[in-house]
Write a protein that holds these residues in place. Structure first.
Motif, short mmCIF file in Angstrom:
data_model
loop_
_atom_site.label_atom_id
_atom_site.label_comp_id
_atom_site.label_asym_id
_atom_site.label_seq_id
_atom_site.Cartn_x
_atom_site.Cartn_y
_atom_site.Cartn_z
N ILE A 292 0.84 -1.19 0.00
CA ILE A 292 0.00 0.00 0.00
C ILE A 292 0.89 1.26 0.00
O ILE A 292 1.79 1.38 0.84
N PRO A 293 0.66 2.20 -0.91
CA PRO A 293 1.44 3.44 -0.90
C PRO A 293 1.30 4.18 0.43
O PRO A 293 0.28 4.06 1.11
N TRP A 294 2.32 4.94 0.79
CA TRP A 294 2.35 5.63 2.08
C TRP A 294 1.10 6.47 2.32
O TRP A 294 0.48 6.37 3.39
N LEU A 295 0.74 7.30 1.38
CA LEU A 295 -0.39 8.21 1.60
C LEU A 295 -1.70 7.45 1.75
O LEU A 295 -2.55 7.81 2.57
N ASP A 296 -1.88 6.35 0.97
CA ASP A 296 -3.08 5.53 1.10
C ASP A 296 -3.11 4.84 2.46
O ASP A 296 -4.18 4.69 3.08
N LEU A 297 -1.94 4.42 2.94
CA LEU A 297 -1.86 3.76 4.24
C LEU A 297 -2.24 4.73 5.36
O LEU A 297 -2.97 4.37 6.29
N ASN A 329 7.81 12.71 -3.35
CA ASN A 329 6.43 13.20 -3.46
C ASN A 329 5.58 12.75 -2.29
O ASN A 329 4.71 13.49 -1.81
N GLU A 330 5.82 11.51 -1.83
CA GLU A 330 5.06 11.03 -0.67
C GLU A 330 5.44 11.80 0.58
O GLU A 330 4.58 12.09 1.42
N ILE A 331 6.73 12.17 0.72
CA ILE A 331 7.15 12.98 1.86
C ILE A 331 6.45 14.32 1.85
O ILE A 331 5.98 14.82 2.89
N LEU A 334 2.96 13.72 3.03
CA LEU A 334 2.92 13.50 4.47
C LEU A 334 3.08 14.81 5.22
O LEU A 334 2.41 15.05 6.24
N GLY A 335 3.99 15.67 4.71
CA GLY A 335 4.18 16.97 5.36
C GLY A 335 2.92 17.82 5.29
O GLY A 335 2.55 18.49 6.25
N GLU A 336 2.24 17.78 4.13
CA GLU A 336 1.00 18.54 3.98
C GLU A 336 -0.07 18.01 4.92
O GLU A 336 -0.86 18.78 5.50
N TYR A 337 -0.09 16.70 5.07
CA TYR A 337 -1.06 16.10 5.99
C TYR A 337 -0.81 16.58 7.41
O TYR A 337 -1.74 16.97 8.12
N LEU A 338 0.47 16.58 7.85
CA LEU A 338 0.79 17.00 9.21
C LEU A 338 0.49 18.48 9.43
O LEU A 338 0.11 18.88 10.53
N SER A 339 0.66 19.28 8.39
CA SER A 339 0.40 20.72 8.54
C SER A 339 -1.08 21.00 8.74
O SER A 339 -1.46 22.01 9.34
N LYS A 340 -1.93 20.08 8.27
CA LYS A 340 -3.38 20.25 8.43
C LYS A 340 -3.86 19.66 9.75
O LYS A 340 -4.85 20.12 10.33
N ASP A 341 -3.21 18.61 10.22
CA ASP A 341 -3.63 17.92 11.44
C ASP A 341 -2.48 17.98 12.45
O ASP A 341 -1.58 17.16 12.43
N ARG A 342 -2.53 18.95 13.31
CA ARG A 342 -1.42 19.16 14.25
C ARG A 342 -1.62 18.45 15.59
O ARG A 342 -0.88 18.70 16.54
N LYS A 343 -2.63 17.58 15.66
CA LYS A 343 -2.80 16.80 16.88
C LYS A 343 -1.70 15.76 16.95
O LYS A 343 -1.43 15.06 15.98
N TRP A 344 -1.05 15.65 18.09
CA TRP A 344 0.06 14.70 18.19
C TRP A 344 -0.45 13.31 18.59
O TRP A 344 -0.26 12.82 19.68
N SER A 345 -1.15 12.73 17.61
CA SER A 345 -1.67 11.38 17.78
C SER A 345 -0.55 10.38 17.52
O SER A 345 0.50 10.75 16.96
N PRO A 346 -0.72 9.11 17.91
CA PRO A 346 0.30 8.10 17.60
C PRO A 346 0.66 8.05 16.12
O PRO A 346 1.82 7.88 15.75
N TYR A 359 13.96 12.69 5.01
CA TYR A 359 14.11 13.93 4.26
C TYR A 359 13.99 15.11 5.21
O TYR A 359 13.03 15.84 5.20
N ILE A 360 15.00 15.30 6.01
CA ILE A 360 14.92 16.30 7.07
C ILE A 360 14.72 17.71 6.52
O ILE A 360 14.15 18.59 7.15
N PHE A 361 15.15 17.89 5.28
CA PHE A 361 14.99 19.23 4.71
C PHE A 361 13.55 19.54 4.33
O PHE A 361 13.23 20.66 3.95
N PHE A 362 12.66 18.55 4.41
CA PHE A 362 11.25 18.81 4.14
C PHE A 362 10.50 19.25 5.39
O PHE A 362 9.36 19.68 5.29
N VAL A 363 11.12 19.08 6.61
CA VAL A 363 10.41 19.39 7.84
C VAL A 363 10.40 20.89 8.07
O VAL A 363 11.42 21.54 7.91
#
Length: 363
Positions: A292-297, A329-331, A334-346, A359-363
């Motif tokens: 399963i691709p990262w974003l789908d997972l 592209n998946e990174i 994932l970064g866009e997803y985290l920027s929208k959901d800032r709850k620190w869930s597991p 890819y630390i330069f994407f953070v």
């Protein structure tokens, strides 16, 4: 009127198109061009009967004559679940034995044919007793001690099933057990529908099931149940479902006649729903999550609950621990997803770790 006369033109066409075919070619021709229509005509003929044993025997005799060599298993299951199963099998025993030709059919008829010569008035009950005693390694008195309040057989079925769930290659045995348990249920617990016995089954099952690590599952019971229900739904005889197969409680509700539920009946409906939902949820452990691709997972993880969510979380954690890197592209995704959901869930903690690791330069 008989099935032969009512379906004269269809049977004539069938015979003319298949008269030169044998073996696999004949079976393939029937499956492709005639099976669906044949079964519809069988169902129509059965539905038109008055329900008497003699009329049923006459119909099955004709059906075995026309389709027995090609659709024996289908016809055998219909006879098995018929309310007149024992007298029907005994009256048709010579024809069925002849169709089997002394060769293994690969179905339960192999076991049943061995009992034809006994001419037992309780052929089906005797068959079920023999089948379950052998399957569960029961003592004879344990079978006899199963009552409305005592449950040695139910408890043994649950223990056997719990072992099968963590055993490779047990699917066919589980499927057969579910089909035979449904027949057993229709004889002993369906009239009236024994919700108390059903609740005991669910309680005993969950008591064992909850001790299994989901990662240890090897048999997809939901798939076995689905196949069993598919087999039963394809038959033309009325079916009284068991707790395994009564997914929507149709067999139970058929006896309600509009009255209010008792407390036991209400609990049974709730537990039935819980059982089938949990078995369905566990199917995620049989999927190839690694593909399963990262974003789908991530999306699947966030949209799921319970066992399903747990399985997706285990896969996310596995990828994080083993360094299975997302694409660039998946990174970004994932970064866009985290920027929208800032709850620190597991889930988010795992994603943040993955981004830092790769890819630390994407953070």
């Amino acid at each position: 009127m008989s099935f032969s006369s009512d379906n004269e033109f269809f049977l004539r066409d069938f015979r003319s198109k298949c008269r030169l075919l044998t073996g696999k070619d004949l079976s393939a021709k029937y499956a492709q061009d005639y099976q669906k229509e044949s079964r519809l005509r069988m169902a129509r003929a059965y539905g038109a009967l008055d329900g008497s044993l003699n009329r049923k025997a006459e119909l099955y005799e004709e059906l075995l004559e026309h389709f027995g060599i090609l659709d024996l298993e289908f016809l055998a299951w219909n006879i098995y679940y018929d309310e007149h199963a024992t007298p029907l099998f005994l009256s048709l025993s010579n024809k069925i034995t002849q169709l089997c030709g002394g060769h293994s059919t690969g179905i339960f008829l192999d076991l049943l044919i061995g009992r034809f010569s006994v001419h037992d008035d309780d052929l089906i009950k005797g068959f079920l007793k023999s089948y379950f005693i052998k399957l569960l390694s029961l003592k004879a008195d344990e079978w006899e001690n199963e009552t409305l309040t005592r449950n040695p057989v139910i408890e043994s079925i649950v223990k056997w099933l719990t072992v099968c769930l963590v055993t490779e290659g047990a699917e066919q045995e589980v499927l057969q057990m579910i089909l035979h348990f449904t027949k057993l249920w229709s004889i002993y617990y369906a009239r009236p529908y024994n919700c108390h016995k059903g609740l005991i089954f669910y309680h005993k099952f969950f008591d064992g099931y909850d001790k299994i690590l989901m990662s240890d599952l090897r048999t997809n019971i939901s798939e076995c149940i689905e196949k069993a229900v598919g087999t039963l739904d394809a038959l033309f005889v009325p079916i009284t479902h068991s707790p395994f197969t009564d997914i929507d409680n149709r067999s139970f509700h058929a006896q309600m006649e509009g009255r209010a539920l008792t407390s036991v009946e209400g609990k049974y409906i709730v537990r039935t729903g819980e059982f089938h939902e949990r078995m369905k949820s566990a199917t995620v452990y049989f999927k190839n999550l690694e593909s399963i691709p990262w974003l789908d997972l991530v999306e699947a993880t966030m949209d799921s609950t319970g066992q399903t969510k747990e399985a997706y979380m285990i896969e996310l954690d596995r990828r994080s621990r083993t360094g299975q890197a997302p694409t660039a592209n998946e990174i970004i995704g994932l970064g866009e997803y985290l920027s929208k959901d800032r709850k620190w869930s597991p889930t988010n903690l795992i994603l943040a770790k993955v981004i830092r690791q790769n890819y630390i330069f994407f953070v």
